[in-house]
Every structure is written in C-alpha cells, then in structure tokens.
Design a protein around this motif. Structure first.
Motif, mmCIF file in Angstrom:
data_model
loop_
_atom_site.group_PDB
_atom_site.id
_atom_site.type_symbol
_atom_site.label_atom_id
_atom_site.label_comp_id
_atom_site.label_asym_id
_atom_site.label_seq_id
_atom_site.Cartn_x
_atom_site.Cartn_y
_atom_site.Cartn_z
ATOM 1 N N GLU A 90 0.803 -1.233 0.000
ATOM 2 C CA GLU A 90 0.000 0.000 0.000
ATOM 3 C C GLU A 90 0.832 1.278 0.000
ATOM 4 N N ILE A 91 1.959 1.276 0.681
ATOM 5 C CA ILE A 91 2.758 2.499 0.813
ATOM 6 C C ILE A 91 3.273 3.014 -0.532
ATOM 7 N N PHE A 92 3.300 2.147 -1.543
ATOM 8 C CA PHE A 92 3.772 2.554 -2.868
ATOM 9 C C PHE A 92 2.665 3.104 -3.765
ATOM 10 N N ARG A 93 1.426 2.942 -3.369
ATOM 11 C CA ARG A 93 0.303 3.310 -4.250
ATOM 12 C C ARG A 93 0.367 4.752 -4.737
ATOM 13 N N HIS A 94 0.698 5.662 -3.859
ATOM 14 C CA HIS A 94 0.707 7.078 -4.257
ATOM 15 C C HIS A 94 1.862 7.421 -5.200
ATOM 16 N N ARG A 95 2.814 6.511 -5.362
ATOM 17 C CA ARG A 95 3.949 6.746 -6.250
ATOM 18 C C ARG A 95 3.795 6.073 -7.612
ATOM 19 N N LEU A 96 2.690 5.414 -7.818
ATOM 20 C CA LEU A 96 2.475 4.673 -9.057
ATOM 21 C C LEU A 96 2.545 5.607 -10.270
ATOM 22 N N PRO A 97 3.431 5.309 -11.219
ATOM 23 C CA PRO A 97 3.526 6.172 -12.409
ATOM 24 C C PRO A 97 2.367 5.905 -13.365
ATOM 25 N N ARG A 98 2.059 6.915 -14.172
ATOM 26 C CA ARG A 98 1.052 6.726 -15.214
ATOM 27 C C ARG A 98 1.590 5.727 -16.230
ATOM 28 N N GLU A 99 0.672 5.064 -16.909
ATOM 29 C CA GLU A 99 1.096 4.139 -17.960
ATOM 30 C C GLU A 99 1.716 4.929 -19.105
ATOM 31 N N ARG A 100 2.836 4.484 -19.545
ATOM 32 C CA ARG A 100 3.588 5.162 -20.603
ATOM 33 C C ARG A 100 3.034 4.797 -21.970
ATOM 34 N N LYS A 101 2.882 5.793 -22.810
ATOM 35 C CA LYS A 101 2.485 5.541 -24.193
ATOM 36 C C LYS A 101 3.734 5.098 -24.946
ATOM 37 N N ARG A 102 3.592 4.208 -25.835
ATOM 38 C CA ARG A 102 4.751 3.641 -26.529
ATOM 39 C C ARG A 102 5.456 4.631 -27.445
ATOM 40 N N TRP A 103 4.808 5.660 -27.851
ATOM 41 C CA TRP A 103 5.415 6.564 -28.831
ATOM 42 C C TRP A 103 5.987 7.809 -28.171
ATOM 43 N N GLY A 104 7.281 7.827 -28.050
ATOM 44 C CA GLY A 104 8.003 9.033 -27.687
ATOM 45 C C GLY A 104 7.874 9.582 -26.283
ATOM 46 N N GLU A 105 7.045 9.009 -25.452
ATOM 47 C CA GLU A 105 6.898 9.526 -24.094
ATOM 48 C C GLU A 105 8.023 8.954 -23.236
ATOM 49 N N SER A 106 8.738 9.827 -22.526
ATOM 50 C CA SER A 106 9.826 9.325 -21.696
ATOM 51 C C SER A 106 9.259 8.618 -20.465
ATOM 52 N N GLU A 107 10.051 7.711 -19.945
ATOM 53 C CA GLU A 107 9.619 6.910 -18.812
ATOM 54 C C GLU A 107 9.625 7.726 -17.526
ATOM 55 N N ASP A 108 8.620 7.549 -16.715
ATOM 56 C CA ASP A 108 8.533 8.186 -15.404
ATOM 57 C C ASP A 108 9.643 7.608 -14.516
ATOM 58 N N VAL A 109 10.381 8.469 -13.831
ATOM 59 C CA VAL A 109 11.502 8.008 -13.000
ATOM 60 C C VAL A 109 11.038 7.081 -11.885
ATOM 61 N N ARG A 110 9.765 7.177 -11.503
ATOM 62 C CA ARG A 110 9.246 6.312 -10.438
ATOM 63 C C ARG A 110 9.128 4.858 -10.872
ATOM 64 N N GLN A 111 9.138 4.606 -12.179
ATOM 65 C CA GLN A 111 9.020 3.228 -12.653
ATOM 66 C C GLN A 111 10.163 2.371 -12.119
ATOM 67 N N SER A 112 11.351 2.936 -11.994
ATOM 68 C CA SER A 112 12.499 2.151 -11.508
ATOM 69 C C SER A 112 12.279 1.679 -10.064
ATOM 70 N N LEU A 113 11.569 2.450 -9.261
ATOM 71 C CA LEU A 113 11.228 2.030 -7.898
ATOM 72 C C LEU A 113 10.397 0.755 -7.947
ATOM 73 N N PHE A 114 9.403 0.723 -8.813
ATOM 74 C CA PHE A 114 8.541 -0.448 -8.935
ATOM 75 C C PHE A 114 9.280 -1.629 -9.549
ATOM 76 N N ASP A 115 10.196 -1.358 -10.471
ATOM 77 C CA ASP A 115 11.021 -2.430 -11.036
ATOM 78 C C ASP A 115 11.866 -3.080 -9.938
ATOM 79 N N ALA A 116 12.432 -2.260 -9.056
ATOM 80 C CA ALA A 116 13.272 -2.777 -7.971
ATOM 81 C C ALA A 116 12.448 -3.606 -6.989
ATOM 82 N N VAL A 117 11.263 -3.129 -6.639
ATOM 83 C CA VAL A 117 10.405 -3.876 -5.711
ATOM 84 C C VAL A 117 9.968 -5.188 -6.353
ATOM 85 N N ALA A 118 9.618 -5.158 -7.642
ATOM 86 C CA ALA A 118 9.228 -6.378 -8.341
ATOM 87 C C ALA A 118 10.376 -7.386 -8.360
#
Length: 136
Positions: A90-118
């Motif tokens: 639950e503590i990570f819920r407020h940090r959830l990044p928006r879903e990235r569109k495949r075309w040209g949108e840069s990745e949200d830096v918060r995604q790496s936090l979720f990658d590490a937890v996963a």
C-alpha cells in the motif's frame, strides 16, 4: 566515466555498511535481452565482487523471471507489474507512475522504484518455501 563508477561503488559500499544486507538482488545485466553499457556491466561485476567478499548473496534475475513471477496477477507488462506491486504494498500506491504511451513519451523516473520492488518480490517468491497450512 571511471570517476562516476568509483562514486557509485563507494555509495554502494556505504549502503552495505549501513544496512548489512544478507542478499543484494540484481537484474540481468549481461546477456540479451539486457541492454547495459559496458561501464554498467563492469560496475555490476564490481558490486557483486564487493558483496560476495562480505558474504552477501547476489542472485541475478532476468526480466522474464520477474514477468513469470507476476503471471498469476494476469500481467506481463512493466506497468501491470507496477500496479500489482502497488496493490500488494500500500505504501507505494501514491507513487504509481502513469502508464507510458509507446510513442516518444519518456519513462517516469518512479518506474524504476517499482522495477526494484518487483525484483525483490521475485527473489522472495523464488526462494521462499510454501507453507503447509493443513492442521494436524
């Protein structure tokens, strides 16, 4: 670039000193489909060597292993896995990044936090033994 790696390794060593982990989990950084620069590969090898010298285990998991671990959640995408992490912790819920569109949108830096937890949850799932829940 050598200074950058030296600073990163020094920070890593301070983290090991401070937290004294028994395990440091790495994402696959060498073979395909991992795409890490040579400097990053060398840095990971140095980190693994340093951790191993201290008796710290250093398992390495591929992104496919992480995806397999989260298959029971019905997802294989990084964002889907991030959603699953947010549901489980639950503590990570407020940090959830928006879903990235495949075309040209840069990745949200918060995604790496979720990658590490996963990655950590994958290690936990792989190494934990099922609990026998039947009563005698």
């Amino acid at each position: 670039k050598a200074k950058r790696s030296a600073r990163s390794l020094a920070r890593f060593e301070r983290l090991l000193d401070r937290y004294k982990p028994k395990v440091v989990v790495f994402e696959q950084f060498e073979e395909r489909p991992a795409r890490r620069y040579e400097r990053i590969q060398d840095l990971c090898h140095q980190m693994i060597r340093l951790a191993n010298e201290r008796g710290i285990r250093t398992p390495i998991y591929s992104r496919d292993a992480v995806r397999e671990c989260f298959e029971h959640c019905g997802t294989k995408t990084r964002h889907g896995i991030a959603l699953s992490v947010a549901d489980q912790i639950e503590i990570f819920r407020h940090r959830l990044p928006r879903e990235r569109k495949r075309w040209g949108e840069s990745e949200d830096v918060r995604q790496s936090l979720f990658d590490a937890v996963a990655l950590a949850l994958t290690h936990f799932a792989v190494t934990s033994k099922p609990v026998n829940r039947t009563r005698s």
